[in-house]
Scaffold this active site. Structure first.
Site, PDB file in Angstrom:
ATOM      1  N   ARG A   5      89.073  84.153   6.826  1.00 37.61           N
ATOM      2  CA  ARG A   5      88.010  83.707   5.927  1.00 37.61           C
ATOM      3  C   ARG A   5      88.387  82.480   5.097  1.00 37.61           C
ATOM      4  O   ARG A   5      87.635  81.510   5.019  1.00 37.61           O
ATOM      5  CB  ARG A   5      87.593  84.839   4.993  1.00 37.61           C
ATOM      6  CG  ARG A   5      86.556  85.755   5.602  1.00 37.61           C
ATOM      7  CD  ARG A   5      86.633  87.122   4.960  1.00 37.61           C
ATOM      8  NE  ARG A   5      87.869  87.760   5.382  1.00 37.61           N
ATOM      9  CZ  ARG A   5      87.973  88.507   6.463  1.00 37.61           C
ATOM     10  NH1 ARG A   5      86.919  88.752   7.192  1.00 37.61           N
ATOM     11  NH2 ARG A   5      89.134  89.030   6.823  1.00 37.61           N
ATOM     12  N   THR A   6      89.547  82.525   4.481  1.00 34.83           N
ATOM     13  CA  THR A   6      89.902  81.427   3.581  1.00 34.83           C
ATOM     14  C   THR A   6      90.017  80.121   4.352  1.00 34.83           C
ATOM     15  O   THR A   6      89.483  79.086   3.965  1.00 34.83           O
ATOM     16  CB  THR A   6      91.222  81.740   2.853  1.00 34.83           C
ATOM     17  OG1 THR A   6      91.099  83.009   2.219  1.00 34.83           O
ATOM     18  CG2 THR A   6      91.542  80.687   1.801  1.00 34.83           C
TER      19      THR A   6
ATOM     20  N   LYS B 183     111.913  74.404  12.974  1.00 34.52           N
ATOM     21  CA  LYS B 183     113.233  73.773  13.129  1.00 34.52           C
ATOM     22  C   LYS B 183     113.987  73.740  11.806  1.00 34.52           C
ATOM     23  O   LYS B 183     115.033  73.115  11.705  1.00 34.52           O
ATOM     24  CB  LYS B 183     113.070  72.342  13.647  1.00 34.52           C
ATOM     25  CG  LYS B 183     112.399  72.239  15.000  1.00 34.52           C
ATOM     26  CD  LYS B 183     112.213  70.770  15.384  1.00 34.52           C
ATOM     27  CE  LYS B 183     111.156  70.611  16.475  1.00 34.52           C
ATOM     28  NZ  LYS B 183     110.520  69.296  16.411  1.00 34.52           N
TER      29      LYS B 183
ATOM     30  N   ARG C 237      98.567  77.940   2.074  1.00 37.73           N
ATOM     31  CA  ARG C 237      98.833  79.378   1.907  1.00 37.73           C
ATOM     32  C   ARG C 237     100.259  79.612   2.350  1.00 37.73           C
ATOM     33  O   ARG C 237     100.693  79.087   3.383  1.00 37.73           O
ATOM     34  CB  ARG C 237      97.885  80.226   2.756  1.00 37.73           C
ATOM     35  CG  ARG C 237      98.358  81.681   2.844  1.00 37.73           C
ATOM     36  CD  ARG C 237      97.363  82.580   3.472  1.00 37.73           C
ATOM     37  NE  ARG C 237      96.199  82.735   2.604  1.00 37.73           N
ATOM     38  CZ  ARG C 237      95.220  83.607   2.847  1.00 37.73           C
ATOM     39  NH1 ARG C 237      95.265  84.377   3.915  1.00 37.73           N
ATOM     40  NH2 ARG C 237      94.191  83.698   2.037  1.00 37.73           N
TER      41      ARG C 237
ATOM     42  N   HIS D 126      95.638  83.886  -5.949  1.00 36.31           N
ATOM     43  CA  HIS D 126      94.682  83.452  -4.933  1.00 36.31           C
ATOM     44  C   HIS D 126      93.459  82.962  -5.696  1.00 36.31           C
ATOM     45  O   HIS D 126      92.400  83.607  -5.691  1.00 36.31           O
ATOM     46  CB  HIS D 126      94.345  84.624  -4.007  1.00 36.31           C
ATOM     47  CG  HIS D 126      93.643  84.224  -2.747  1.00 36.31           C
ATOM     48  ND1 HIS D 126      93.185  82.932  -2.511  1.00 36.31           N
ATOM     49  CD2 HIS D 126      93.303  84.943  -1.646  1.00 36.31           C
ATOM     50  CE1 HIS D 126      92.600  82.897  -1.322  1.00 36.31           C
ATOM     51  NE2 HIS D 126      92.658  84.097  -0.778  1.00 36.31           N
TER      52      HIS D 126
END
Ligand SMILES: [Zn+2]
Lengths: 147, 303
Positions: free
Chosen positions: B53-54, B82, B103, B131
Site C-alpha cells: 500500500r505505502t 554488495k 522505508r 510511520h
C-alpha cells in the site's frame, strides 16, 4: 572543599584534576570514563559528607587534564559536578560541569536496531527531562543505560 | 517542511495544512481534473522492506501529480547487497531524483538519509519507530468518516509495542485532542515513556487496558494492527501471541452502534472476516485516502 580536605583520608594533589560534587554512587563510573593510564594516580572517595548535597563522591587524578570529550561524558553522568584544575597544590581553575543539550559522538545507542549501530555515523542524543533521546531512532534512555 | 521523518517534528499547523491540502486533492481527483504540478520531477521509492500500500500509493500520488517514479522494493538487486552503506546509496540516488521516499528496517535510517541528502526525504516506515504518512492518512480517514477528531474515543488495539504506525498515530491523535484507549495483550503494551510523553505534551486522557471488552465499549473508532512478528527476536514468543487478540462479530455486540473499525493492513488473524460486511468495517475505505494524502505531502514538500 578546603575545609573538608583536612578531614579527608586522602592527601592533596600537586597537579591534576579534582571532580567534586559527583552524585553519590557515580564516582566509580566517572573514574571509568577517565581511562586512567599508568602515568596517572587516581583516587575515588565515596559517600563524602557534604553540606550542600548530603552525600557525594569525589574523584582526584594526578597529572591529568580532562579533555572536552571526557568533560562532556562526565556531564551526562554527574550533572552539577565541579571540576577543579590543580597546579602546584592550588586550585587554578574551577568549572561547573553543565549537562549539554545535545550529546554528539560520545555515547553508543543501546537500541540494537538503531541505524547508528550499523552505519559509520556519529551518534547524537538530545537531553530531555526524562533522559537522553537518540536523534535517530527516537528512543529515550536513562543515563545509566547509555553509559 | 524540508523532510517528513517523524510526527514529533510536526506542529499542529503543519498537520492541518496537509489535511486541508489532501481535501483539495481529493476533490480534484474526483472531478477528474488533471494535475501536472510535478511534471519533469522524479520521486525515488527506496523500499528496503516490503510494502504494498505505502509504495503503490506514493507511486500513484506522484503519477497523479504528473511526475515520474524510480526505485526498488528489493534491495537484493542493488549495490546494497554488495555492502554499500545507506549514506552512499542516498548520496547516489539523490543525483537522479527530486524527492526520496524511504522505508527501512533499521530505526533512524530515514533521519540519517535526510541528514546526508540535499533532496527532501519522506519516512515511509522505519523499524518499530515511526510511520508518519500512514498516521496522517489515518487521521484524515477518521476526520472524513467521523467528521471530527476532537473528543472522539479512539481505541488502538494490538501490538502497540512494535507497530510503528501506532507510535505516530498516538502522537497525532493526541495533538488533535482525541481521547485515547490503548488496548494490547500483556507484553505488547506501548512503552511507558511514550504514554508519559504524550500525556505531558498534550495533556489529554489516555486509558490503558489489557481487556479488549473494557476498552471497546466506549470507543467511537477502533484502530487495529497486526502482530508485528518480524520485530520479535524470538519467533517462539511471537507464536505464543499469535491469537492473543481478535475482533469478532460477538465482540462487536458490546460496541457502540456507530463504531468504525480501521486497520493499517495487511491483516493476519486479528480481524475476523465475518465483520468485513458489517457497517463497522471501514478498513478498505481507509485505503482510498492514501493517494490524496500522499499527494498533499508531496505538494507541501516540493513547494
Ligand atoms: Zn538510536
Amino acid at each position: 572543599m578546603r575545609m573538608e580536605e583536612d578531614k579527608l583520608l586522602v592527601r592533596k594533589i600537586k597537579n591534576g584534576s579534582v571532580i567534586d560534587h559527583i552524585k553519590a554512587g557515580n564516582g566509580l563510573k566517572v573514574l571509568d570514563i577517565l581511562k586512567i593510564t599508568p602515568d596517572n594516580t587516581a583516587v575515588v572517595m565515596l559517600n563524602v559528607q557534604s553540606k550542600r548535597f548530603g552525600k557525594k563522591d569525589i574523584v582526584k587524578i594526578e597529572n591529568k587534564e580532562l579533555n572536552n570529550f571526557e568533560i562532556n561524558k562526565i556531564a551526562i553522568l554527574a550533572p552539577n559536578a565541579t571540576l577543579n584544575i590543580i597546579k602546584d597544590w592550588k586550585v587554578v581553575d574551577k568549572k561547573k560541569i553543565m549537562m549539554p543539550k545535545i550529546v554528539e559522538g560520545i555515547l553508543k545507542c543501546p537500541n540494537s536496531n538503531c541505524i547508528t549501530n550499523y552505519e559509520p555515523v556519529k551518534t547524537r542524543f538530545c537531553v530531555e527531562e526524562r533522559g537522553l533521546r537518540c536523534w535517530y531512532c527516537e528512543r529515550i534512555f536513562r543515563v545509566n543505560e547509555v553509559i | 517542511m524540508d523532510d517528513l521523518i517523524s510526527i514529533r517534528d510536526l506542529k499542529r499547523e503543519d498537520v492541518e495544512l496537509i489535511l486541508n491540502t489532501a481535501d483539495e486533492m481529493e476533490i480534484a481527483l474526483r472531478s477528474g481534473k488533471i494535475n501536472t504540478e510535478m511534471r519533469g520531477r522524479v520521486l525515488a521509492n527506496l523500499f528496503f522492506e516490503p510494502s504494498t500500500r505505502t509504495r503503490f500509493s506514493f507511486e500513484t500520488a506522484m503519477l497523479k501529480l504528473g511526475g515520474s517514479v524510480i526505485g526498488f522494493d528489493d534491495p537484493k538487486i542493488t549495490s546494497i547487497e554488495k555492502g554499500e552503506t545507506l549514506s552512499d546509496t542516498i548520496k547516489t540516488v539523490e543525483k537522479y531524483c527530486d524527492l526520496i521516499v524511504i522505508r527501512h528496517p533499521k530505526e533512524g535510517a530515514p533521519r540519517l538519509a535526510a541528514s546526508v541528502s540535499s533532496k527532501p526525504v519522506i519516512n515511509a516506515g522505519d523499524g518499530s519507530n515511526q510511520h508518519p504518512t500512514q498516521a496522517l492518512l489515518d487521521l484524515y480517514a477518521i476526520k472524513k468518516l467521523k467528521g471530527k477528531i476532537k473528543n472522539l474515543n479512539i481505541a488502538l488495539l494490538g501490538d502497540l509495542r512494535h507497530a510503528r504506525v501506532m507510535k505516530s498515530l498516538i502522537y497525532c491523535l493526541a495533538m488533535f485532542d482525541a481521547n485515547l484507549i490503548l488496548i494490547s495483550p500483556m507484553g505488547l503494551e506501548i512503552e511507558k515513556e511514550m504514554v508519559q510523553e504524550v500525556k505531558e505534551k498534550f495533556n489529554n486522557e489516555i486509558f490503558q487496558t489489557n481487556d479488549i471488552y473494557a476498552g471497546l465499549r466506549m470507543a467511537d473508532v477502533l484502530y487495529v494492527c497486526r502482530l508485528q512478528k518480524e520485530r520479535f527476536s524470538d519467533p517462539y514468543e511471537a507464536k505464543k501471541l499469535e491469537n492473543a487478540y481478535k475482533v469478532t462479530p460477538d465482540l462487536l455486540k458490546q460496541a457502540k452502534d456507530d463504531l468504525i473499525i480501521l486497520h493499517s493492513l495487511p491483516r493476519l488473524g486479528e480481524l475476523d472476516r465475518r465483520i468485513d460486511d458489517t457497517k463497522h468495517a471501514k478498513y478498505f475505505d481507509q485505503i482510498q485516502f492514501g493517494v490524496p494524502v500522499r499527494m498533499a505531502i508531496i505538494h507541501q514538500m516540493m513547494r
